[in-house]
Design a protein around this motif. Structure first.
Motif, short mmCIF file in Angstrom:
data_model
loop_
_atom_site.label_atom_id
_atom_site.label_comp_id
_atom_site.label_asym_id
_atom_site.label_seq_id
_atom_site.Cartn_x
_atom_site.Cartn_y
_atom_site.Cartn_z
N UNK A 18 0.84 -1.19 0.00
CA UNK A 18 0.00 0.00 0.00
C UNK A 18 0.88 1.25 0.00
N UNK A 19 1.09 1.90 -1.15
CA UNK A 19 1.78 3.19 -1.15
C UNK A 19 0.87 4.25 -0.51
N UNK A 20 1.43 5.05 0.38
CA UNK A 20 0.66 6.04 1.13
C UNK A 20 1.33 7.40 1.02
N UNK B 89 -4.21 7.07 -0.88
CA UNK B 89 -3.63 6.01 -1.69
C UNK B 89 -2.63 6.68 -2.62
N UNK B 90 -1.35 6.40 -2.42
CA UNK B 90 -0.30 7.14 -3.10
C UNK B 90 -0.26 6.98 -4.60
N UNK B 91 -0.93 5.96 -5.16
CA UNK B 91 -0.92 5.81 -6.61
C UNK B 91 -1.64 6.96 -7.30
N UNK C 34 -8.40 -6.50 -10.01
CA UNK C 34 -8.04 -7.61 -9.14
C UNK C 34 -6.56 -7.94 -9.14
N UNK C 35 -5.83 -7.52 -10.18
CA UNK C 35 -4.40 -7.82 -10.27
C UNK C 35 -3.51 -6.68 -9.78
N UNK C 36 -4.09 -5.55 -9.36
CA UNK C 36 -3.28 -4.45 -8.87
C UNK C 36 -3.76 -3.12 -9.42
N UNK C 37 -2.82 -2.17 -9.52
CA UNK C 37 -3.14 -0.81 -9.92
C UNK C 37 -2.24 -0.39 -11.07
N UNK C 38 -2.82 0.26 -12.08
CA UNK C 38 -2.03 0.83 -13.16
C UNK C 38 -2.24 2.33 -13.19
N UNK C 39 -1.21 3.06 -13.59
CA UNK C 39 -1.23 4.52 -13.60
C UNK C 39 -0.47 4.98 -14.83
N UNK C 40 -1.12 5.77 -15.67
CA UNK C 40 -0.45 6.32 -16.84
C UNK C 40 0.42 7.49 -16.41
#
Length: 225
Positions: A70-72, A102-104, A158-164
């Motif tokens: 968990x990036x914070x 949520x740091x993302x 379900x597999x995580x987080x993506x960020x452009x």
């Protein structure tokens, strides 16, 4: 400099995450209340000294002892446009009210993560002030002038987080992928095809053993749809 205050925090980070974690699409629990323990992680420094940046690993003892990344970020005022990313607020014994995100979704964290993976910043110990953490691994084979600013196009699944990640050129993008549910050894030595860079770190398993996995990958540029 990463300055750690020895003071109170109410509610605590784990209390905030206990309420937030079950609502995430990548949480693998089956309905019970999480039983969280901080198991590892590291920090990065905000060059302006305004935003706290932490990459926390927690284990959940309510089921199969799953580990989550968990990036914070911690801010002294709300982050405009990031209401959906707010985990909660807490009262810090020295700094007062802190908004925890949520740091993302936070451009400061995304920018410093890009700087770290390119070797332009140092990982810092999670709980000790002004102390580099050399155990955090990184690699980068991409261009020297890679994009470093989050666009806000964050997608959880379900597999995580993506960020452009964009920086000036609207025709190209760099994709940041954040692993959420961690498996010991996952990605170590072979993060996968199309990976330009990665970050790996260690955490403690419930039996006291140490595990390591890739937490973050940066993927090749692709045309924006």
């Amino acid at each position: 400099m990463s300055l750690i205050h020895r003071t109170t925090l109410s509610p605590t980070k784990l209390e905030l995450l206990t309420e937030w974690l079950p609502r995430q699409p990548w949480y693998a629990g089956t309905g019970g209340r999480p039983e969280l323990t901080k198991a590892g992680g590291f920090r990065l420094d905000d060059p302006r000294g305004e935003v706290g940046l932490e990459f926390m690993v927690v284990t959940d003892g309510s089921g199969d002892e799953a580990a989550y990344h968990v990036p914070l970020t911690y801010r002294g005022a709300p982050l405009a446009g990031a209401e959906q990313a707010l985990i909660g607020t807490t009262e810090h014994g020295v700094l007062g009210t802190r908004w925890v995100y949520d740091g993302t979704h936070d451009p400061v964290l995304v920018g410093q993560l890009a700087a770290f993976v390119r070797g332009e910043a140092q990982a810092q110990a999670q709980s000790v002030s002004d102390t580099p953490d050399p155990t955090v691994g990184r690699s980068w084979t991409g261009p020297a002038q890679a994009p470093s600013h989050g666009s806000g196009a964050v997608a959880d699944g379900p597999d995580g987080t993506t960020d452009v990640v964009l920086d000036g050129d609207p025709e190209e993008r760099l994709v940041l992928r954040v692993v959420r549910a961690l498996r010991p050894g996952a990605g170590i030595g072979s993060p996968g095809g199309g990976v330009l860079g990665h970050v790996d770190a260690r955490w403690r398993l419930p039996d006291g053993a140490e595990a390591r996995a890739v937490l973050v990958t940066f993927h090749d540029r692709a045309p924006v749809a």
